[in-house]
Design an enzyme around this catalytic site. Structure first.
Site, PDB file in Angstrom:
ATOM      1  N   SER A 102     -39.855 -30.629  60.913  1.00 31.61           N
ATOM      2  CA  SER A 102     -40.020 -31.065  62.306  1.00 31.61           C
ATOM      3  C   SER A 102     -41.465 -31.507  62.491  1.00 31.61           C
ATOM      4  O   SER A 102     -42.296 -30.760  62.999  1.00 31.61           O
ATOM      5  CB  SER A 102     -39.662 -29.932  63.278  1.00 31.61           C
ATOM      6  OG  SER A 102     -38.294 -29.635  63.208  1.00 31.61           O
ATOM      7  N   LYS A 176     -35.660 -35.856  66.974  1.00 30.63           N
ATOM      8  CA  LYS A 176     -35.512 -34.401  66.816  1.00 30.63           C
ATOM      9  C   LYS A 176     -36.247 -33.657  67.930  1.00 30.63           C
ATOM     10  O   LYS A 176     -35.708 -32.718  68.545  1.00 30.63           O
ATOM     11  CB  LYS A 176     -36.056 -33.983  65.444  1.00 30.63           C
ATOM     12  CG  LYS A 176     -36.235 -32.472  65.237  1.00 30.63           C
ATOM     13  CD  LYS A 176     -34.922 -31.727  65.218  1.00 30.63           C
ATOM     14  CE  LYS A 176     -35.123 -30.211  65.101  1.00 30.63           C
ATOM     15  NZ  LYS A 176     -35.616 -29.792  63.787  1.00 30.63           N
ATOM     16  N   LYS A 245     -42.509 -25.078  69.613  1.00 31.31           N
ATOM     17  CA  LYS A 245     -43.268 -26.071  68.853  1.00 31.31           C
ATOM     18  C   LYS A 245     -42.655 -27.461  68.997  1.00 31.31           C
ATOM     19  O   LYS A 245     -43.345 -28.444  69.245  1.00 31.31           O
ATOM     20  CB  LYS A 245     -43.320 -25.680  67.379  1.00 31.31           C
ATOM     21  CG  LYS A 245     -44.134 -26.636  66.507  1.00 31.31           C
ATOM     22  CD  LYS A 245     -43.773 -26.511  65.051  1.00 31.31           C
ATOM     23  CE  LYS A 245     -42.431 -27.132  64.762  1.00 31.31           C
ATOM     24  NZ  LYS A 245     -42.105 -27.252  63.329  1.00 31.31           N
TER      25      LYS A 245
END
Length: 297
Positions: A102, A176, A245
């Protein structure tokens, strides 16, 4: 079509381990590497072609395709371009890095430019679906980059899930982050709705059933509310720290693009506050506990 060389895989964690096993199940040879030898030991399976590399140089010299599954962009860049990274240790021209971490989209573009200057390719291919879908090889894989490069790595990616081509390099990572923002917004909304409903006298299980039969249905109501939140188990396997995050990256992307996304900023702050209150080991479904303490009644 299987690669003639082993697939390199850097980063053997909760997601990386089952993804490696899926690659092997599909017939690929895998050469994995993690700084923690103890992370690789349970995954090694010589009968199925899963081997532990001695170091990153081993991966660089033996693999045409190298997958990274690491916590953040800076870890990916270090693994690729750092002092002990694969580029400086024999990674051949024409080879391709597949970043399934990610990572921050603009960092991905920067890394792609640096690799292109060295005759190397980069595809970003982050995933959604959690450990459960990593185990079954049914992840949603958001894939950005040059179409010809994606064509080359597609047989590798297909072993781990379904490919969704999102556009230019970095678009997979952008998708994402934004997906996890939308998911997080549903999580926060569901938690607060359950609290308000309970205060009024509604049963949480009834609420969940009605939401799932109505327009309020979302990933949290379908897969998390009953199983992890109302049960008070809070053990879905996806850390709140990771969600915080990812949503933080979506907020940062909006800011760097000059977009004032108020709801995104709110959800990002909310998760940061929840993480501070619940601790870095908390499951993301424990947001319900934070909401219970913070909702004004």
């Amino acid at each position: 079509m299987k690669s003639a060389q082993p697939i390199g895989f850097i980063g053997i964690g909760n997601m990386g381990a089952p993804m490696v096993r899926c690659l092997a199940k599909a017939g690929h040879q895998v050469l994995m590497y993690d700084m923690r030898a103890e992370a690789m030991s349970p995954v090694v399976d010589t009968n199925r072609g899963i081997e532990a590399a001695k170091n990153s140089s081993d991966v660089a010299t033996r693999c045409e395709f190298v997958i990274t599954m690491l916590p953040e962009s800076r870890h990916v860049r270090e693994a690729i371009l750092g002092e002990n990274g694969i580029v400086g240790h024999g990674f051949k021209k024409g080879s391709v890095v597949i970043d399934m971490s990610s990572s921050f989209p603009l960092d991905t573009r920067s890394l792609g430019e640096a690799l292109a200057d060295k005759g190397l390719g980069l595809v970003d291919a982050p995933v959604s679906g959690g450990v459960g879908k990593a185990v079954t090889g049914t992840l949603a894989i958001m894939t950005g980059g040059d179409g010809a490069l994606i064509d080359r790595v597609e047989p590798v990616l297909m072993a781990m899930g379904t490919i969704h081509r999102t556009g230019a390099l970095g678009s997979g990572h952008a998708m994402k982050a934004l997906n996890n923002y939308v998911s997080a917004a549903g999580l926060v909304a569901t938690a607060e709705a359950l609290i308000v409903g309970k205060k009024f006298g509604l049963d949480g299980s009834v609420m969940t059933k009605v939401l799932n039969a109505s327009t309020g249905r979302n990933n949290t109501t379908e897969n998390k509310a009953e199983r992890y939140m109302l049960s008070r188990k809070f053990d879905s396997g996806f850390a709140l720290a990771l969600m915080e995050k990812d949503v933080g990256m979506a907020r940062r992307l909006a800011e760097e693009l000059g977009i004032g996304a108020d709801e995104l900023a709110f959800v990002s702050r909310y998760l940061t506050q929840a993480l501070a209150a619940l601790g870095k080991e908390a499951d993301h479904t424990a947001v319900l506990q934070f909401a219970e303490k913070s909702v004004k009644t």
